[in-house]
Design a protein around this motif. Structure first.
Motif, PDB file in Angstrom:
ATOM      1  N   UNK A 149       0.823  -1.207   0.000  1.00 11.37           N
ATOM      2  CA  UNK A 149       0.000   0.000   0.000  1.00 11.37           C
ATOM      3  C   UNK A 149       0.863   1.265   0.000  1.00 11.37           C
ATOM      4  N   UNK A 150       1.952   1.239   0.785  1.00  7.73           N
ATOM      5  CA  UNK A 150       2.834   2.398   0.835  1.00  7.73           C
ATOM      6  C   UNK A 150       3.522   2.655  -0.493  1.00  7.73           C
ATOM      7  N   UNK A 151       3.976   1.589  -1.158  1.00 11.84           N
ATOM      8  CA  UNK A 151       4.646   1.754  -2.449  1.00 11.84           C
ATOM      9  C   UNK A 151       3.704   2.254  -3.519  1.00 11.84           C
ATOM     10  N   UNK A 152       2.512   1.669  -3.596  1.00  7.78           N
ATOM     11  CA  UNK A 152       1.530   2.106  -4.600  1.00  7.78           C
ATOM     12  C   UNK A 152       1.061   3.537  -4.310  1.00  7.78           C
ATOM     13  N   UNK A 153       0.846   3.833  -3.041  1.00  2.73           N
ATOM     14  CA  UNK A 153       0.399   5.173  -2.669  1.00  2.73           C
ATOM     15  C   UNK A 153       1.409   6.241  -3.038  1.00  2.73           C
ATOM     16  N   UNK A 154       2.680   5.986  -2.727  1.00  2.00           N
ATOM     17  CA  UNK A 154       3.700   6.995  -3.041  1.00  2.00           C
ATOM     18  C   UNK A 154       3.921   7.094  -4.548  1.00  2.00           C
ATOM     19  N   UNK A 155       3.836   5.965  -5.251  1.00  2.00           N
ATOM     20  CA  UNK A 155       3.951   6.012  -6.711  1.00  2.00           C
ATOM     21  C   UNK A 155       2.842   6.847  -7.330  1.00  2.00           C
ATOM     22  N   UNK A 172      -3.983  13.772  -1.512  1.00  2.00           N
ATOM     23  CA  UNK A 172      -5.343  13.319  -1.231  1.00  2.00           C
ATOM     24  C   UNK A 172      -5.640  12.017  -1.971  1.00  2.00           C
ATOM     25  N   UNK A 173      -5.343  11.992  -3.257  1.00  2.00           N
ATOM     26  CA  UNK A 173      -5.648  10.799  -4.069  1.00  2.00           C
ATOM     27  C   UNK A 173      -4.822   9.595  -3.634  1.00  2.00           C
ATOM     28  N   UNK A 174      -3.541   9.814  -3.340  1.00  5.01           N
ATOM     29  CA  UNK A 174      -2.703   8.686  -2.912  1.00  5.01           C
ATOM     30  C   UNK A 174      -3.152   8.152  -1.562  1.00  5.01           C
ATOM     31  N   UNK A 175      -3.563   9.025  -0.654  1.00  3.51           N
ATOM     32  CA  UNK A 175      -4.083   8.565   0.640  1.00  3.51           C
ATOM     33  C   UNK A 175      -5.399   7.824   0.460  1.00  3.51           C
ATOM     34  N   UNK A 176      -6.205   8.274  -0.488  1.00  4.92           N
ATOM     35  CA  UNK A 176      -7.460   7.583  -0.796  1.00  4.92           C
ATOM     36  C   UNK A 176      -7.178   6.156  -1.263  1.00  4.92           C
ATOM     37  N   UNK A 177      -6.187   6.008  -2.124  1.00  2.00           N
ATOM     38  CA  UNK A 177      -5.822   4.677  -2.627  1.00  2.00           C
ATOM     39  C   UNK A 177      -5.274   3.810  -1.499  1.00  2.00           C
ATOM     40  N   UNK A 202       0.982   5.580   5.107  1.00  2.00           N
ATOM     41  CA  UNK A 202       0.952   7.032   4.886  1.00  2.00           C
ATOM     42  C   UNK A 202       2.218   7.727   5.378  1.00  2.00           C
ATOM     43  N   UNK A 203       3.103   7.019   6.049  1.00  4.99           N
ATOM     44  CA  UNK A 203       4.287   7.655   6.603  1.00  4.99           C
ATOM     45  C   UNK A 203       5.154   8.367   5.553  1.00  4.99           C
ATOM     46  N   UNK A 204       5.367   7.786   4.347  1.00  4.70           N
ATOM     47  CA  UNK A 204       6.173   8.518   3.349  1.00  4.70           C
ATOM     48  C   UNK A 204       5.536   9.824   2.889  1.00  4.70           C
ATOM     49  N   UNK A 205       4.223   9.982   3.101  1.00  6.39           N
ATOM     50  CA  UNK A 205       3.530  11.197   2.676  1.00  6.39           C
ATOM     51  C   UNK A 205       3.498  12.266   3.755  1.00  6.39           C
ATOM     52  N   UNK A 206       3.811  11.891   4.979  1.00  7.77           N
ATOM     53  CA  UNK A 206       3.755  12.835   6.102  1.00  7.77           C
ATOM     54  C   UNK A 206       4.763  13.962   5.878  1.00  7.77           C
ATOM     55  N   UNK A 207       4.358  15.235   6.039  1.00  3.46           N
ATOM     56  CA  UNK A 207       5.229  16.380   5.737  1.00  3.46           C
ATOM     57  C   UNK A 207       6.276  16.645   6.816  1.00  3.46           C
ATOM     58  N   UNK A 208       7.225  15.732   6.959  1.00  2.00           N
ATOM     59  CA  UNK A 208       8.248  15.888   7.991  1.00  2.00           C
ATOM     60  C   UNK A 208       9.200  17.032   7.713  1.00  2.00           C
ATOM     61  N   UNK A 209       9.667  17.146   6.452  1.00  2.00           N
ATOM     62  CA  UNK A 209      10.614  18.215   6.105  1.00  2.00           C
ATOM     63  C   UNK A 209       9.975  19.604   6.233  1.00  2.00           C
ATOM     64  N   UNK A 210       8.765  19.841   5.694  1.00  2.00           N
ATOM     65  CA  UNK A 210       8.145  21.161   5.893  1.00  2.00           C
ATOM     66  C   UNK A 210       7.936  21.526   7.360  1.00  2.00           C
TER      67      UNK A 210
END
Length: 251
Positions: A149-155, A172-177, A202-210
């Motif tokens: 799920x993480x790989x497909x979501x980030x892709x 939004x769309x990647x989290x939905x998937x 969802x961890x790779x999508x979390x805005x850690x750097x910002x």
């Protein structure tokens, strides 16, 4: 004393360096420090810079007209930040002069990601999702689901970001998937816990750097860039959370 032509080139060099740093995820303290050092090593007298996440204004006491550059897109590419810093160090050590530094910065600006990098990043995101799922939840049995799920979501996020240039839409769309995949895995009894899969994926999508840059900018006194980056991170979190809530609501 620098000639007007050389002074204009030095200002363009500083503008380009600042744009590259901000576009690729640098905090403002680093941007201001790098611009000041490059201007000093280029021989600019009375250099001043006003930097925000959407634009840069630079000028000197000897030049009546300031120069401005607009920043429209931002991403996280630490390799370009390291390359710009290396150019700044070479300029400070007198290994290169201003025209050579400007040429190197333009070369860095033209660098594009290879086609295979998106697959590489997706695979790295998948590994990160599976590993963090185990760390945060202790659920080893479902880690393979978090991996997929993480790989497909980030892709999906990378593809939509390149296609539409709208970061929040991609998140939004990647989290939905991710949410849909987690539900399907559990519905077909391939996995056991929806929440654990979503947490890891969802961890790779979390805005850690910002978020980190927002905190650093606020601490260093950048009261424009700090809150702006913080709002950007909050909007990212809202995009991710909204998609997950929609999936779980209709589950």
């Amino acid at each position: 004393m620098l000639t007007k032509r050389r002074q204009a080139l030095a200002l363009k060099m500083c503008l380009l360096a600042g744009r590259l740093l901000i576009e690729n995820g640098s905090n403002m303290e680093r941007v201001n420090d790098t611009l000041s050092r490059m201007a000093k090593n280029a021989g600019l007298q009375g250099f001043q810079a006003f930097t925000t996440v959407t634009g840069i204004v630079v000028g000197t006491i000897n030049e009546p007209h300031a120069q401005v550059i607009t920043i429209r897109h931002r991403k996280n590419n630490l390799s370009k930040i390291a390359d710009v810093n290396e150019v700044s160090r070479e300029l400070a050590r007198r290994k290169i002069d201003v025209p050579q530094a400007f040429a190197k910065l333009k070369k860095i600006d033209r660098q594009t990601s290879p086609k295979w990098q998106n697959w590489y990043e997706s695979f790295a995101a998948a590994i990160l999702s599976g590993a963090l799922m185990i760390v945060f939840t202790g659920n080893i049995a479902d880690s393979w689901a978090g991996f997929i799920a993480g790989g497909i979501g980030y892709g999906t996020f990378s593809y939509l970001l390149r296609k539409f240039k709208i970061q929040y839409l991609g998140e939004f769309c990647s989290s939905l998937i991710i949410g849909i995949l987690a539900v399907l895995f559990v519905k077909f009894r391939l996995a056991n816990n929806i929440n654990d899969i979503i947490i890891g994926a969802v961890m790779p999508l979390v805005p850690g750097v910002p978020l980190t840059n927002a905190a650093r900018d606020l601490v260093s006194g950048n009261l424009i860039s700090g809150p702006t980056r913080g709002i950007e991170a909050i909007l990212t979190a809202v995009s991710i959370g909204s998609a997950i809530v929609i999936v779980l609501h209709f589950n």
